[in-house]
Scaffold this motif. Structure first.
Motif, PDB file in Angstrom:
ATOM      1  N   LEU A 171       0.981  -1.228  -0.039  1.00 35.91           N
ATOM      2  CA  LEU A 171       0.001   0.023   0.051  1.00 35.91           C
ATOM      3  C   LEU A 171       0.778   1.117   0.013  1.00 35.91           C
ATOM      4  CD1 LEU A 171      -2.985  -1.012   2.670  1.00 35.91           C
ATOM      5  CD2 LEU A 171      -2.910  -0.852  -0.227  1.00 35.91           C
ATOM      6  N   THR A 172       1.613   1.643  -1.146  1.00 35.89           N
ATOM      7  CA  THR A 172       2.061   2.669  -1.271  1.00 35.89           C
ATOM      8  C   THR A 172       1.330   3.918  -1.434  1.00 35.89           C
ATOM      9  OG1 THR A 172       2.236   2.550  -3.632  1.00 35.89           O
ATOM     10  CG2 THR A 172       4.077   1.470  -2.618  1.00 35.89           C
ATOM     11  N   ASN A 173       2.146   5.126  -1.416  1.00 39.47           N
ATOM     12  CA  ASN A 173       1.180   6.170  -1.500  1.00 39.47           C
ATOM     13  C   ASN A 173       0.217   6.350  -2.883  1.00 39.47           C
ATOM     14  OD1 ASN A 173       1.928   7.138   1.110  1.00 39.47           O
ATOM     15  ND2 ASN A 173       3.571   8.668   0.196  1.00 39.47           N
ATOM     16  N   LYS A 231      -4.655   5.880  -5.817  1.00 43.00           N
ATOM     17  CA  LYS A 231      -5.411   5.100  -6.826  1.00 43.00           C
ATOM     18  C   LYS A 231      -6.736   4.549  -6.132  1.00 43.00           C
ATOM     19  CE  LYS A 231      -3.315   2.430  -9.144  1.00 43.00           C
ATOM     20  NZ  LYS A 231      -2.460   1.448  -9.992  1.00 43.00           N
ATOM     21  N   ILE A 232      -6.737   4.292  -4.878  1.00 45.48           N
ATOM     22  CA  ILE A 232      -7.867   3.413  -4.238  1.00 45.48           C
ATOM     23  C   ILE A 232      -8.794   4.734  -3.937  1.00 45.48           C
ATOM     24  CG2 ILE A 232      -8.727   2.445  -2.156  1.00 45.48           C
ATOM     25  CD1 ILE A 232      -5.943   0.902  -2.197  1.00 45.48           C
ATOM     26  N   ILE A 233      -8.419   5.755  -3.380  1.00 51.84           N
ATOM     27  CA  ILE A 233      -9.280   6.878  -3.172  1.00 51.84           C
ATOM     28  C   ILE A 233      -9.700   7.409  -4.418  1.00 51.84           C
ATOM     29  CG2 ILE A 233      -9.191   9.354  -2.097  1.00 51.84           C
ATOM     30  CD1 ILE A 233      -6.936   8.382  -0.165  1.00 51.84           C
ATOM     31  N   LEU A 234      -9.108   7.798  -5.308  1.00 53.37           N
ATOM     32  CA  LEU A 234      -9.757   8.149  -6.651  1.00 53.37           C
ATOM     33  C   LEU A 234     -10.831   7.211  -7.168  1.00 53.37           C
ATOM     34  CD1 LEU A 234      -9.778  10.304  -8.780  1.00 53.37           C
ATOM     35  CD2 LEU A 234      -7.777   8.749 -10.026  1.00 53.37           C
ATOM     36  N   ALA A 235     -10.762   6.135  -6.976  1.00 57.13           N
ATOM     37  CA  ALA A 235     -11.809   4.805  -7.233  1.00 57.13           C
ATOM     38  C   ALA A 235     -12.913   5.213  -6.488  1.00 57.13           C
ATOM     39  CB  ALA A 235     -10.859   3.564  -7.515  1.00 57.13           C
ATOM     40  N   VAL A 236     -12.722   5.100  -5.204  1.00 56.64           N
ATOM     41  CA  VAL A 236     -13.892   5.246  -4.254  1.00 56.64           C
ATOM     42  C   VAL A 236     -14.592   6.636  -4.598  1.00 56.64           C
ATOM     43  CG1 VAL A 236     -14.504   5.479  -1.946  1.00 56.64           C
ATOM     44  CG2 VAL A 236     -12.928   3.809  -2.748  1.00 56.64           C
ATOM     45  N   VAL A 237     -14.195   7.762  -4.802  1.00 56.87           N
ATOM     46  CA  VAL A 237     -14.510   8.870  -5.153  1.00 56.87           C
ATOM     47  C   VAL A 237     -15.438   8.858  -6.379  1.00 56.87           C
ATOM     48  CG1 VAL A 237     -14.196  11.550  -5.571  1.00 56.87           C
ATOM     49  CG2 VAL A 237     -13.232  10.260  -3.625  1.00 56.87           C
ATOM     50  N   LEU A 238     -14.703   8.313  -7.315  1.00 57.48           N
ATOM     51  CA  LEU A 238     -15.290   8.465  -8.809  1.00 57.48           C
ATOM     52  C   LEU A 238     -16.502   7.592  -8.641  1.00 57.48           C
ATOM     53  CD1 LEU A 238     -12.238   8.105 -11.217  1.00 57.48           C
ATOM     54  CD2 LEU A 238     -13.968  10.023 -10.889  1.00 57.48           C
TER      55      LEU A 238
END
Length: 191
Positions: A15-17, A22-29
């Motif tokens: 779980l690199t930055n 990318k995970i945060i972006l996917a959740v927000v999108l």
């Protein structure tokens, strides 16, 4: 497959930055794309009744129920959104827990397996405390035509209030100090 396939509990290396971003972006999108149609759906209906929502928060279905038209499209989209979100979440949670359980069963000692499994049980309880009331609240609000309004509001309140109340309890009860203090409170006898 990435390195997490072989080492599912080595968070700092997997779980690199960049991966977290990318995970945060996917959740927000995902949330944004699924929520985007709601204002457009609510805007298309004619409203000729009161503008007071008999609820303590402004949910899409509560707004469109005030419309003087057939709101089936809004209701169907809401169900699609509900099942899409819960379905995706359950799928990814199941995949994650499958990998975690595989890693747990590979641990060398029974003590380590039990301790790790206990953490998983806490997470599953916390997840259930969020998803189960959400699911039933949404279904009751859409299909509970004969359900009294105060019961619908109670179910929605449970969905909004119970998870934040239960999370500290679920995770706190695993702490030895809290367990000890609760045991003292309940077993302490007045003299």
């Amino acid at each position: 497959m990435g390195p997490w396939r072989y080492y599912p509990l080595r968070y700092s290396t997997t779980l690199t930055n960049f991966v977290v971003a990318k995970i945060i972006l996917a959740v927000v999108l995902r949330g944004g794309i699924l929520a985007l149609p709601y204002p457009f759906l609510a805007r298309q209906w004619p409203y000729c009744r009161t503008n007071i929502i008999p609820h303590f928060f402004c949910g899409h279905i509560a707004v469109v129920k005030l419309a003087c038209a057939d709101i089936s499209i809004s209701s169907y989209y809401g169900l699609f959104d509900l099942f899409s979100e819960i379905g995706m979440d359950v799928f990814f949670i199941a995949v994650s827990y499958t990998l975690i359980l595989r890693a747990i069963f590979r641990l060398p000692t029974k003590d380590a397996r039990l301790k790790t499994f206990g953490t998983c049980i806490s997470h599953i309880c916390a997840i259930s405390a969020l998803y189960i009331p959400d699911f039933f609240s949404s279904l009751f609000y859409r299909f509970g035509h004969n359900v009294p309004l105060h019961f619908l509001i109670l179910i929605a309140s449970v969905y909004l209030l119970v998870p934040p109340v239960l999370h500290p309890i679920i995770y706190g009860l695993r702490t030895k100090q809290i367990q000890g203090r609760l045991l003292q409170l309940f077993t302490h006898k007045e003299t």
